[in-house]
Scaffold this motif. Structure first.
Motif, PDB file in Angstrom:
ATOM      1  N   MET A 139     -77.822  15.893 -39.278  1.00 44.88           N
ATOM      2  CA  MET A 139     -77.427  15.350 -40.637  1.00 44.88           C
ATOM      3  C   MET A 139     -78.650  14.232 -40.837  1.00 44.88           C
ATOM      4  SD  MET A 139     -74.346  13.592 -42.796  1.00 44.88           S
ATOM      5  CE  MET A 139     -73.087  14.410 -41.798  1.00 44.88           C
ATOM      6  N   LYS A 140     -79.377  14.196 -41.759  1.00 40.99           N
ATOM      7  CA  LYS A 140     -80.423  13.202 -42.032  1.00 40.99           C
ATOM      8  C   LYS A 140     -79.991  12.058 -42.700  1.00 40.99           C
ATOM      9  CE  LYS A 140     -84.862  12.546 -43.830  1.00 40.99           C
ATOM     10  NZ  LYS A 140     -86.187  13.470 -44.506  1.00 40.99           N
ATOM     11  N   TYR A 141     -80.194  10.870 -42.359  1.00 42.07           N
ATOM     12  CA  TYR A 141     -79.813   9.447 -43.171  1.00 42.07           C
ATOM     13  C   TYR A 141     -80.851   8.985 -43.786  1.00 42.07           C
ATOM     14  CZ  TYR A 141     -75.554   9.840 -40.439  1.00 42.07           C
ATOM     15  OH  TYR A 141     -74.486  10.367 -39.779  1.00 42.07           O
ATOM     16  N   THR A 142     -80.933   8.833 -44.934  1.00 40.49           N
ATOM     17  CA  THR A 142     -82.005   8.107 -45.862  1.00 40.49           C
ATOM     18  C   THR A 142     -81.408   6.920 -46.524  1.00 40.49           C
ATOM     19  OG1 THR A 142     -82.682  10.310 -46.387  1.00 40.49           O
ATOM     20  CG2 THR A 142     -83.362   8.607 -47.788  1.00 40.49           C
ATOM     21  N   ASN A 143     -82.336   5.614 -46.371  1.00 40.51           N
ATOM     22  CA  ASN A 143     -81.917   4.537 -47.231  1.00 40.51           C
ATOM     23  C   ASN A 143     -81.973   4.795 -48.579  1.00 40.51           C
ATOM     24  OD1 ASN A 143     -81.973   1.931 -48.069  1.00 40.51           O
ATOM     25  ND2 ASN A 143     -82.737   1.168 -46.565  1.00 40.51           N
ATOM     26  N   ALA A 144     -80.867   4.457 -49.414  1.00 40.24           N
ATOM     27  CA  ALA A 144     -80.516   4.584 -50.608  1.00 40.24           C
ATOM     28  C   ALA A 144     -81.628   3.983 -51.443  1.00 40.24           C
ATOM     29  CB  ALA A 144     -79.201   4.186 -51.160  1.00 40.24           C
ATOM     30  N   LYS A 145     -81.957   2.920 -51.123  1.00 42.51           N
ATOM     31  CA  LYS A 145     -83.183   1.909 -51.794  1.00 42.51           C
ATOM     32  C   LYS A 145     -84.356   2.715 -52.013  1.00 42.51           C
ATOM     33  CE  LYS A 145     -81.286  -2.576 -50.889  1.00 42.51           C
ATOM     34  NZ  LYS A 145     -81.792  -4.123 -50.226  1.00 42.51           N
ATOM     35  N   LYS A 146     -84.633   3.736 -51.049  1.00 43.03           N
ATOM     36  CA  LYS A 146     -85.817   4.450 -51.029  1.00 43.03           C
ATOM     37  C   LYS A 146     -85.852   5.745 -52.137  1.00 43.03           C
ATOM     38  CE  LYS A 146     -87.300   3.840 -46.525  1.00 43.03           C
ATOM     39  NZ  LYS A 146     -87.595   4.384 -44.984  1.00 43.03           N
ATOM     40  N   ILE A 147     -84.738   6.056 -52.498  1.00 39.11           N
ATOM     41  CA  ILE A 147     -84.455   7.328 -53.316  1.00 39.11           C
ATOM     42  C   ILE A 147     -83.607   7.375 -54.491  1.00 39.11           C
ATOM     43  CG2 ILE A 147     -84.666   8.928 -51.379  1.00 39.11           C
ATOM     44  CD1 ILE A 147     -81.683   9.389 -51.102  1.00 39.11           C
ATOM     45  N   LEU A 148     -82.748   6.235 -54.803  1.00 37.71           N
ATOM     46  CA  LEU A 148     -82.090   6.061 -55.879  1.00 37.71           C
ATOM     47  C   LEU A 148     -82.405   4.948 -56.640  1.00 37.71           C
ATOM     48  CD1 LEU A 148     -78.348   6.612 -54.223  1.00 37.71           C
ATOM     49  CD2 LEU A 148     -79.829   8.133 -55.377  1.00 37.71           C
ATOM     50  N   PRO A 149     -81.975   4.934 -57.979  1.00 38.39           N
ATOM     51  CA  PRO A 149     -82.605   3.595 -58.689  1.00 38.39           C
ATOM     52  C   PRO A 149     -81.466   2.468 -58.703  1.00 38.39           C
ATOM     53  CG  PRO A 149     -81.661   5.369 -59.923  1.00 38.39           C
ATOM     54  CD  PRO A 149     -81.901   6.087 -58.683  1.00 38.39           C
ATOM     55  N   ILE A 195     -77.530   2.334 -57.201  1.00 39.51           N
ATOM     56  CA  ILE A 195     -76.999   1.684 -56.243  1.00 39.51           C
ATOM     57  C   ILE A 195     -76.077   0.449 -56.261  1.00 39.51           C
ATOM     58  CG2 ILE A 195     -77.900   0.000 -54.203  1.00 39.51           C
ATOM     59  CD1 ILE A 195     -80.426   1.883 -54.366  1.00 39.51           C
ATOM     60  N   MET A 196     -76.218  -0.067 -57.395  1.00 37.88           N
ATOM     61  CA  MET A 196     -75.091  -1.150 -57.704  1.00 37.88           C
ATOM     62  C   MET A 196     -73.889  -0.566 -58.064  1.00 37.88           C
ATOM     63  SD  MET A 196     -77.645  -3.934 -59.779  1.00 37.88           S
ATOM     64  CE  MET A 196     -76.441  -4.751 -60.671  1.00 37.88           C
ATOM     65  N   GLU A 197     -73.895   0.357 -58.923  1.00 35.54           N
ATOM     66  CA  GLU A 197     -72.560   1.175 -59.313  1.00 35.54           C
ATOM     67  C   GLU A 197     -71.755   1.753 -57.828  1.00 35.54           C
ATOM     68  OE1 GLU A 197     -69.538   2.711 -61.668  1.00 35.54           O
ATOM     69  OE2 GLU A 197     -71.447   1.427 -62.319  1.00 35.54           O
ATOM     70  N   ILE A 198     -72.608   2.303 -57.150  1.00 38.18           N
ATOM     71  CA  ILE A 198     -72.086   2.665 -55.690  1.00 38.18           C
ATOM     72  C   ILE A 198     -71.492   1.795 -55.108  1.00 38.18           C
ATOM     73  CG2 ILE A 198     -72.327   4.027 -53.428  1.00 38.18           C
ATOM     74  CD1 ILE A 198     -74.560   5.631 -55.022  1.00 38.18           C
ATOM     75  N   GLN A 199     -72.153   0.405 -55.049  1.00 35.14           N
ATOM     76  CA  GLN A 199     -71.639  -0.741 -54.276  1.00 35.14           C
ATOM     77  C   GLN A 199     -70.277  -1.061 -54.601  1.00 35.14           C
ATOM     78  OE1 GLN A 199     -75.078  -3.054 -54.596  1.00 35.14           O
ATOM     79  NE2 GLN A 199     -75.747  -2.707 -52.506  1.00 35.14           N
ATOM     80  N   GLN A 200     -69.920  -0.783 -55.960  1.00 37.11           N
ATOM     81  CA  GLN A 200     -68.548  -1.153 -56.373  1.00 37.11           C
ATOM     82  C   GLN A 200     -67.451  -0.398 -55.767  1.00 37.11           C
ATOM     83  OE1 GLN A 200     -68.127  -1.159 -60.516  1.00 37.11           O
ATOM     84  NE2 GLN A 200     -70.212  -2.153 -60.968  1.00 37.11           N
ATOM     85  N   TYR A 201     -67.967   0.616 -54.991  1.00 35.83           N
ATOM     86  CA  TYR A 201     -66.751   1.373 -54.589  1.00 35.83           C
ATOM     87  C   TYR A 201     -67.036   1.557 -52.746  1.00 35.83           C
ATOM     88  CZ  TYR A 201     -66.453   3.618 -58.831  1.00 35.83           C
ATOM     89  OH  TYR A 201     -66.212   3.623 -60.376  1.00 35.83           O
ATOM     90  N   VAL A 202     -68.195   1.262 -52.388  1.00 36.11           N
ATOM     91  CA  VAL A 202     -68.420   1.208 -50.885  1.00 36.11           C
ATOM     92  C   VAL A 202     -69.619   0.138 -50.522  1.00 36.11           C
ATOM     93  CG1 VAL A 202     -69.783   3.396 -50.740  1.00 36.11           C
ATOM     94  CG2 VAL A 202     -68.438   2.576 -48.909  1.00 36.11           C
ATOM     95  N   GLN A 203     -69.470  -0.376 -49.603  1.00 39.23           N
ATOM     96  CA  GLN A 203     -70.730  -1.274 -49.341  1.00 39.23           C
ATOM     97  C   GLN A 203     -71.086  -1.275 -47.780  1.00 39.23           C
ATOM     98  OE1 GLN A 203     -70.966  -5.387 -51.017  1.00 39.23           O
ATOM     99  NE2 GLN A 203     -69.745  -4.823 -52.838  1.00 39.23           N
ATOM    100  N   GLY A 204     -72.200  -1.079 -47.429  1.00 39.57           N
ATOM    101  CA  GLY A 204     -72.441  -1.153 -45.968  1.00 39.57           C
ATOM    102  C   GLY A 204     -72.111  -0.063 -45.095  1.00 39.57           C
ATOM    103  N   THR A 218     -71.675   4.298 -44.153  1.00 38.35           N
ATOM    104  CA  THR A 218     -72.528   5.597 -44.401  1.00 38.35           C
ATOM    105  C   THR A 218     -71.480   6.446 -45.376  1.00 38.35           C
ATOM    106  OG1 THR A 218     -73.305   5.298 -42.255  1.00 38.35           O
ATOM    107  CG2 THR A 218     -73.444   7.552 -43.387  1.00 38.35           C
ATOM    108  N   ILE A 219     -72.067   7.097 -46.363  1.00 39.71           N
ATOM    109  CA  ILE A 219     -71.380   8.125 -47.115  1.00 39.71           C
ATOM    110  C   ILE A 219     -72.078   9.462 -47.052  1.00 39.71           C
ATOM    111  CG2 ILE A 219     -70.346   6.338 -48.531  1.00 39.71           C
ATOM    112  CD1 ILE A 219     -72.151   7.329 -50.642  1.00 39.71           C
ATOM    113  N   TYR A 220     -71.235  10.699 -47.152  1.00 40.33           N
ATOM    114  CA  TYR A 220     -71.931  11.881 -47.206  1.00 40.33           C
ATOM    115  C   TYR A 220     -71.839  12.368 -48.653  1.00 40.33           C
ATOM    116  CZ  TYR A 220     -72.207  16.707 -46.530  1.00 40.33           C
ATOM    117  OH  TYR A 220     -72.690  18.028 -46.613  1.00 40.33           O
ATOM    118  N   ILE A 221     -72.896  12.742 -49.021  1.00 38.21           N
ATOM    119  CA  ILE A 221     -72.865  13.566 -50.330  1.00 38.21           C
ATOM    120  C   ILE A 221     -73.384  14.876 -50.172  1.00 38.21           C
ATOM    121  CG2 ILE A 221     -74.251  13.597 -52.481  1.00 38.21           C
ATOM    122  CD1 ILE A 221     -74.765  10.588 -52.269  1.00 38.21           C
ATOM    123  N   PRO A 222     -72.413  15.933 -50.506  1.00 34.30           N
ATOM    124  CA  PRO A 222     -72.359  17.254 -50.193  1.00 34.30           C
ATOM    125  C   PRO A 222     -73.469  17.869 -51.096  1.00 34.30           C
ATOM    126  CG  PRO A 222     -70.332  16.829 -51.142  1.00 34.30           C
ATOM    127  CD  PRO A 222     -70.994  15.441 -50.986  1.00 34.30           C
TER     128      PRO A 222
END
Length: 89
Positions: free
Chosen positions: A1-11, A15-24, A26-30
């Motif tokens: 599984m490859k990990y990518t920094n969200a700041k490189k690919i997501l607006p 990111i701010m919306e996702i941070q309301q649910y999880v911060q710091g 690793t999450i898996y997006i199938p």
């Protein structure tokens, strides 16, 4: 599984919306379901097993017994029973 920094690919807004649910963490997006490949479809493993099972069914119908098929194919007796008594595809 490859990990990518969200700041490189997501607006930033996403990111701010996702941070309301999880911060710091690793999450898996199938993948979307339409992107999945069935087991063995790329390697040919599924076709090989289907061909083997067809040969086992044919041998059983032409009077080979389950014990001998288990020895010939290096499978358990229970596995041979599952193959020969299951519905054909």
């Amino acid at each position: 599984m490859k990990y990518t920094n969200a700041k490189k690919i997501l607006p930033e807004k996403l990111i701010m919306e996702i941070q309301q649910y999880v911060q710091g963490e690793t999450i898996y997006i199938p993948k979307q379901e339409k992107e999945y490949n069935h087991w063995g479809s790329l390697s040919g493993g599924r076709q090989w097993i289907d061909h083997r099972n067809a040969a086992i069914r044919h041998a059983f119908k032409t009077k080979s017994n389950i014990e001998q098929l288990a020895k010939d194919y290096f499978l358990s007796i229970e596995t041979i029973k599952k193959i020969v008594y299951s519905r054909n595809k």
